[in-house]
Design a protein around this motif. Sequence first.
Motif, PDB file in Angstrom:
ATOM      1  N   ILE A  40       1.065  -1.218   0.124  1.00 50.68           N
ATOM      2  CA  ILE A  40       0.062  -0.044   0.053  1.00 50.68           C
ATOM      3  C   ILE A  40       0.846   0.997  -0.032  1.00 50.68           C
ATOM      4  N   ILE A  51       1.256   4.909   1.098  1.00 47.78           N
ATOM      5  CA  ILE A  51       0.912   5.737   1.966  1.00 47.78           C
ATOM      6  C   ILE A  51       1.759   6.962   2.069  1.00 47.78           C
ATOM      7  N   TYR A  94      -1.773   6.855  11.435  1.00 50.94           N
ATOM      8  CA  TYR A  94      -2.025   5.319  11.697  1.00 50.94           C
ATOM      9  C   TYR A  94      -0.992   4.480  12.557  1.00 50.94           C
ATOM     10  N   ALA A 135      -0.365  -3.795   7.249  1.00 55.44           N
ATOM     11  CA  ALA A 135      -1.486  -2.750   7.368  1.00 55.44           C
ATOM     12  C   ALA A 135      -2.746  -3.470   7.042  1.00 55.44           C
ATOM     13  N   LEU A 147      -6.314  -2.978   5.140  1.00 56.74           N
ATOM     14  CA  LEU A 147      -6.930  -2.119   4.342  1.00 56.74           C
ATOM     15  C   LEU A 147      -8.465  -2.624   4.114  1.00 56.74           C
ATOM     16  N   GLU A 185      -4.763  -7.606   4.035  1.00 58.82           N
ATOM     17  CA  GLU A 185      -3.380  -7.323   4.490  1.00 58.82           C
ATOM     18  C   GLU A 185      -2.309  -6.880   3.345  1.00 58.82           C
ATOM     19  N   VAL A 216       3.379  -2.065   3.939  1.00 63.79           N
ATOM     20  CA  VAL A 216       3.225  -0.587   3.699  1.00 63.79           C
ATOM     21  C   VAL A 216       4.356   0.250   3.211  1.00 63.79           C
ATOM     22  N   ARG A 263     -10.311   2.553   4.751  1.00 66.15           N
ATOM     23  CA  ARG A 263      -9.821   2.769   6.269  1.00 66.15           C
ATOM     24  C   ARG A 263      -8.498   1.864   6.334  1.00 66.15           C
ATOM     25  N   LEU A 264      -7.704   2.207   7.028  1.00 62.87           N
ATOM     26  CA  LEU A 264      -6.456   1.566   7.279  1.00 62.87           C
ATOM     27  C   LEU A 264      -6.492   0.992   8.727  1.00 62.87           C
TER      28      LEU A 264
END
Length: 710
Positions: free
Chosen positions: A622, A624, A632, A640, A642, A650, A653, A699-700
């Motif tokens: 992901i 970010i 977060y 993380a 998602l 999962e 990151v 959302r995370l």
Amino acid sequence: MAVALQGIEFHRAMSDAVFTHCPYCAFQCGMRLSRSGSKIIVEGDESFPVNKGALCVKGWTSAAALEHPERLRQPLARNARGELVPTTWDDALARIARAFIDARARYGPNAVGLFGSGALTNEKAYLLGKFARVALGTASIDYNGRFCMSSAAAASIKAFGVDRGLPFPLEEIAHAETILLVGSNAAETMPPIMQYFQRQRENGGRLIVIDPRRTPTAAAADIHLQLTPGTDAALANGLLHLLVRDGLIDEQYIRERTEGFELVRRTIASYWPERVERITGVPVAQLIEAAHLLGRAETAMVLTARGAEQQARGVDNALAYINIALALGLVGKPSSGYGCLTGQGNGQGGREHGQKADQLPGYRRLDDPAARRHIAAVWRIAEDALPGPGRSAYEMLDGLGREDGVRALLVMGSNPVVSAPNAAHIMARFEALDFLAVADFFLSETAQLADVVLPSAQWAEEEGTMTNLEGRVILRRRAFSPPEGVLTDIEILCALAAHLGHASSFSFAGPREVFDELRRASAGGLADYSGITYEKIEANRGIFWPCPAEDHPGTPRMFADSFPTANGRARFHAIEYRPPAEEIDEEYPLYLTTGRLLAHYQSGAQTRRIAELRELVEEPSIEIHPATAKLYGLAEGDRAILRTRRGAAEFKVRVTADIREDTIFVPFHWGNALAINRLTNAALDPISKMPEFKVCAARLERSSANGKEG
Ligand SMILES: Nc1nc2c(c(=O)[nH]1)N[C@H]1C(S)=C(S)[C@@H](COP(=O)(O)OP(=O)(O)OC[C@H]3O[C@@H](n4cnc5c(=O)[nH]c(N)nc54)[C@H](O)[C@@H]3O)O[C@H]1N2
Ligand SMILES: Nc1nc2c(c(=O)[nH]1)N[C@H]1C(S)=C(S)[C@@H](COP(=O)(O)OP(=O)(O)OC[C@H]3O[C@@H](n4cnc5c(=O)[nH]c(N)nc54)[C@H](O)[C@@H]3O)O[C@H]1N2
Ligand code: SF4
Ligand SMILES: [Mo]
């Protein structure tokens, strides 16, 4: 540009080398294949005018798929214990024919379905469409291009009367003063195109990129408008507002060559810069700078790709950008115009010759009586034997196994349980089918669900034409024989038609004979191939359609004098900005957008199997922004969860300042638990039926896995 040049090396030409084209994207790079001992050598073809020798890492490594140990080499069928085990071709084809005949007898002809692909050659796409209508008599056929080019295609047809991705040769990019590149990460999705942008820059040109991420493409631009996902229509209207305000539009062109501008002028009047900044997040000063670069240029181009198109308002978005190109008088002018960058290898030809639910060959409409008459005559069937239009790709997949849906399906060239939106739901629909057959090179995630799997020959093992992103029809040559036990898709369709009692309509010796019939079928249509022959393609390194006669040279650039609309004028469309189908809120406060990485292709069924590519990127992450990661409690390398309204997954990151704080990005090249499409929204554009891959609310959450690592 570093990315474009990465990996380019020239090998000594081998005397026995076969000139062909890459198996992957719409750039269809020219390459040479030869054998040295047991090794297959891939070389860039410097003489092919599109890539001029350059290949990306996927092209360089493409031959590894040919002799891959996981390659399918014999048909598979499910045994009594439910396992996929090898069987003979005769048994496999007989099972499919029986399942099709059963489904038809029980539920009617539309219960038998076909799902095709923009990866198929023109010949295969044409034959698949004919197979549906003639051998099966079903309306249920559509293809993965619905997830790809359908919004830009629909917009081009509405505005110009025809859809050829680029209505001008790529070469003209180098000579455009300003280019607006929208929602395209071309530096990763077709790296050899960057040589044209580089030459454009050397010629003094400017590049503006619109993307929520600072991609390698955006990094190469003079201006990067880092918009909020889902706000393209507001941004395009805002740019046009400024062009009108500052007197930069071409009133004479608008008067002489277009219609419908007055309504657009009234609509964009309320898109004043401050309002557009509020919606899109792009600062007013940048809006003005971009509008002026565009409006003051002698020559300029507006190019869109999936970023703006894969949205529930994707057609509107493309039309809003087309309005800019028309208002500036660019369309039809040399080194100027509007184009969309086609994605799949034969994304262009794949949407012309009848594998779409509403279409007949030559880009004809299935509901047009004259088109039906013409095609029925070529296929030697009664006009009323031709079924009507069927359902679009997502609608067909959503109906699998249902009362009025498809009960027996053949997939050729797609991996929809990974690539369709809301994929967990689509997986369940596949499981509800009475019967599934898949033709592929590998046991893809979709093939794993099949009752019968057919091993297909790969690109370098068969001949066929592809139509590249410019509308240039090119020839893939055969360099090697397919492994024993493997058939070409054309052989498969012809053999299956014979099992269904339609041998006489499918007695083609090979792709050339299919192409000859395609030429006749396309004659007089918008995408007219009737004057194209394999020999002519070879002599000219490709022929641009339309090419209506053998002595016609083809049509590199379109619209110089008129448009193929009823009155010869291009049409403006007044577009209002509307928010995405799913807006962010307290529960799901982040925009999730999805797309591609350089090293992998599409559902990954091919590239995840290639060691060099797997080493480049092993698994999805992901992306970010650092500020969001901090919020977060996430750090680089953490895991993380998602979550969206469809599900959770999962991922690792990757913290990067190249993305907006309110946005996260995940690539879609992985299946099963790592398939981001289990989370995406299947909201469809009302016209193109394109799913909203590019924006949904997410959302995370920190994964408990992080605790263990301390
Ligand atoms: N390496 C590689 N190359 C490929 C492919 C592949 O799978 N891998 N696939 C081929 C195919 S089929 C296709 S269709 C093309 C696609 O080629 P591209 O369209 O270039 O690829 P994407 O990564 O899907 O999307 C492009 C960009 O859109 C941005 N974007 C996201 N949301 C928005 C938005 O709301 N507005 C705007 N303006 N931009 C947004 C993303 O950040 C992304 O950088 O690539 C082709 N080439
Ligand atoms: N979240 C998200 N999802 C997306 C997108 C996105 O940007 N985000 N992009 C969408 C787009 S633009 C596209 S084009 C789709 C693509 O999605 P898919 O249609 O799933 O694309 P591929 O992975 O290319 O699947 C092709 C399959 O057919 C096989 N194959 C390739 N060529 C041939 C052939 O000639 N014959 C046969 N029989 N088999 C062949 C390959 O091995 C592979 O298993 O994904 C869409 N899905
Ligand atoms: S994937 Fe596309 S850009 Fe890369 S080598 Fe193949 S055709 Fe060229
Ligand atoms: Mo695509």
